[in-house]
Design a protein around this motif. Structure first.
Motif, PDB file in Angstrom:
ATOM      1  N   LEU A 173       0.833  -1.203   0.000  1.00 56.25           N
ATOM      2  CA  LEU A 173       0.000   0.000   0.000  1.00 56.25           C
ATOM      3  C   LEU A 173       0.866   1.251   0.000  1.00 56.25           C
ATOM      4  O   LEU A 173       0.591   2.226  -0.710  1.00 56.25           O
ATOM      5  N   PHE A 174       1.949   1.225   0.779  1.00 53.60           N
ATOM      6  CA  PHE A 174       2.842   2.379   0.810  1.00 53.60           C
ATOM      7  C   PHE A 174       3.529   2.579  -0.547  1.00 53.60           C
ATOM      8  O   PHE A 174       3.701   3.707  -1.001  1.00 53.60           O
ATOM      9  N   LEU A 175       3.929   1.486  -1.205  1.00 52.99           N
ATOM     10  CA  LEU A 175       4.559   1.608  -2.518  1.00 52.99           C
ATOM     11  C   LEU A 175       3.614   2.278  -3.515  1.00 52.99           C
ATOM     12  O   LEU A 175       4.058   3.026  -4.390  1.00 52.99           O
ATOM     13  N   LYS A 176       2.318   2.036  -3.365  1.00 47.79           N
ATOM     14  CA  LYS A 176       1.361   2.698  -4.252  1.00 47.79           C
ATOM     15  C   LYS A 176       1.300   4.201  -3.989  1.00 47.79           C
ATOM     16  O   LYS A 176       0.845   4.969  -4.830  1.00 47.79           O
ATOM     17  N   THR A 177       1.736   4.614  -2.801  1.00 41.53           N
ATOM     18  CA  THR A 177       1.829   6.044  -2.512  1.00 41.53           C
ATOM     19  C   THR A 177       2.802   6.714  -3.468  1.00 41.53           C
ATOM     20  O   THR A 177       2.594   7.840  -3.911  1.00 41.53           O
ATOM     21  N   VAL A 178       3.880   6.005  -3.773  1.00 35.57           N
ATOM     22  CA  VAL A 178       4.894   6.547  -4.670  1.00 35.57           C
ATOM     23  C   VAL A 178       4.466   6.381  -6.125  1.00 35.57           C
ATOM     24  O   VAL A 178       4.561   7.308  -6.932  1.00 35.57           O
ATOM     25  N   GLU A 179       3.993   5.189  -6.458  1.00 33.83           N
ATOM     26  CA  GLU A 179       3.672   4.900  -7.853  1.00 33.83           C
ATOM     27  C   GLU A 179       2.358   5.562  -8.285  1.00 33.83           C
ATOM     28  O   GLU A 179       2.157   5.835  -9.464  1.00 33.83           O
ATOM     29  N   GLY A 180       1.471   5.814  -7.326  1.00 37.11           N
ATOM     30  CA  GLY A 180       0.131   6.288  -7.651  1.00 37.11           C
ATOM     31  C   GLY A 180      -0.837   5.121  -7.604  1.00 37.11           C
ATOM     32  O   GLY A 180      -0.539   4.032  -8.103  1.00 37.11           O
ATOM     33  N   ASN A 181      -1.988   5.313  -6.971  1.00 34.45           N
ATOM     34  CA  ASN A 181      -2.937   4.215  -6.846  1.00 34.45           C
ATOM     35  C   ASN A 181      -3.836   4.161  -8.073  1.00 34.45           C
ATOM     36  O   ASN A 181      -4.548   5.117  -8.373  1.00 34.45           O
ATOM     37  N   PRO A 182      -3.841   3.040  -8.805  1.00 34.80           N
ATOM     38  CA  PRO A 182      -4.640   2.959 -10.041  1.00 34.80           C
ATOM     39  C   PRO A 182      -6.134   3.102  -9.798  1.00 34.80           C
ATOM     40  O   PRO A 182      -6.866   3.558 -10.677  1.00 34.80           O
ATOM     41  N   LEU A 183      -6.592   2.730  -8.604  1.00 34.12           N
ATOM     42  CA  LEU A 183      -8.012   2.843  -8.299  1.00 34.12           C
ATOM     43  C   LEU A 183      -8.440   4.309  -8.261  1.00 34.12           C
ATOM     44  O   LEU A 183      -9.463   4.694  -8.837  1.00 34.12           O
TER      45      LEU A 183
END
Length: 310
Positions: free
Chosen positions: A289-299
């Motif tokens: 979940l934290f990695l999606k903070t950097v990459e951007g959450n696709p949802l």
């Protein structure tokens, strides 16, 4: 602490991603690196076959403290040490930037540092805090990346909107000249105000996008469809997730005073993306979940596109 987090620190309280060891004062990058257990270096060593023949064109990235191999990379790969990847923000500390957390993920293959910028923004009646994340990898899997992450204070939702008009992320590959690129990344912090300004305009547009309850349910059903061709287990899981997202739109206390519009919809999806428990929770759930903070959450990005096309 979850298994995928190797070492980490956090200031005063755990931030929205919920991982880390709490400390009382926001440190400089050198102290942050020590507190986070990142005070080690990468040493490149030659790679050999089992028979002892050197494999040309490749090097092993080895951690100095325990000799663990974090990755095998091309010999064009330029090491970016932890201290180098993060030190460029030190000069901004006098302007009010404070380090909130840093850590090592995936056995040292990825390291990160998160800083909270001094500005505060009131957008659509909400207080938004801008954060700045630096991520570096030592296994060759990704470039050095910096990203803006605005957080809605009242509920700690991340609003990582992929705007067409303002840049949210900056990257530099591990090849020759990368340290010059990292110096250029200082500009990324200067983009923060521009990004937040453009996000404010985008949220104003979302506020103007009135949504009927029927349209909202159509959108939610696109995320988690329940169809006859699904198995009973698939239907059950999607219904659980659908009802969770629905409740975050219709029943969330922090959205009671918000009209039925695009901004309310984005907040509900962001709240789900940031905080919802998955049907099957893996041991690495919070780290991913934290990695999606950097990459951007696709949802969240998908929800934003939905409303824009309405």
């Amino acid at each position: 602490m979850a298994a995928n987090v190797e070492t980490m620190f956090s200031v005063r309280k755990k931030p929205w991603h919920g991982i880390g060891t709490v400390v009382q004062d926001a440190p400089c990058s050198r102290e942050a690196i020590r507190l986070a257990g990142l005070d080690w270096e990468i040493v490149q060593k030659d790679v050999y076959t089992d028979g002892g023949t050197e494999i040309s064109g490749y090097k092993a990235n080895v951690r100095s403290t325990d000799q663990s191999v974090l990755g095998v990379v091309s010999d064009r790969y330029q090491i970016v040490q932890n201290r180098e990847a993060f030190a460029f923000t030190d000069s901004l500390l006098g302007e009010g930037v404070t380090y909130e957390t840093a850590g090592s993920l995936q056995g040292g293959k990825r390291v990160f540092m998160l800083a909270r910028l001094p500005q505060r923004f009131i957008i659509a009646g909400d207080e938004i805090e801008p954060y700045f994340v630096i991520m570096n990898s030592h296994d060759g899997s990704c470039a050095v990346k910096a990203a803006m992450t605005p957080v809605r204070v009242v509920c700690q939702n991340t609003l990582n909107l992929a705007l067409r008009t303002a840049k949210r992320t900056w990257t530099a590959r591990h090849t020759s000249g990368i340290m010059d690129r990292i110096e250029d990344a200082r500009m990324m912090l200067q983009f923060a105000e521009e990004y937040m300004s453009q996000m404010g305009k985008s949220i104003d547009d979302l506020v103007q996008k009135k949504l009927t309850d029927r349209k909202v349910m159509e959108y939610f059903s696109e995320f988690f469809p329940v169809t006859e061709d699904m198995s009973a287990a698939q239907k059950k899981n999607n219904l659980v997730l659908l009802n969770d997202m629905k409740a975050r739109y219709f029943d969330a206390p922090d959205l009671k005073e918000t009209e039925r519009n695009g901004y309310r919809f984005i907040n509900a999806v962001s709240d789900f993306a940031t905080h919802a428990e998955p049907v099957r929770k893996t041991k690495n759930y919070r780290e991913n979940l934290f990695l999606k903070t950097v990459e951007g959450n696709p949802l969240t990005d998908r929800a934003y596109r939905m409303v824009l096309s309405a």
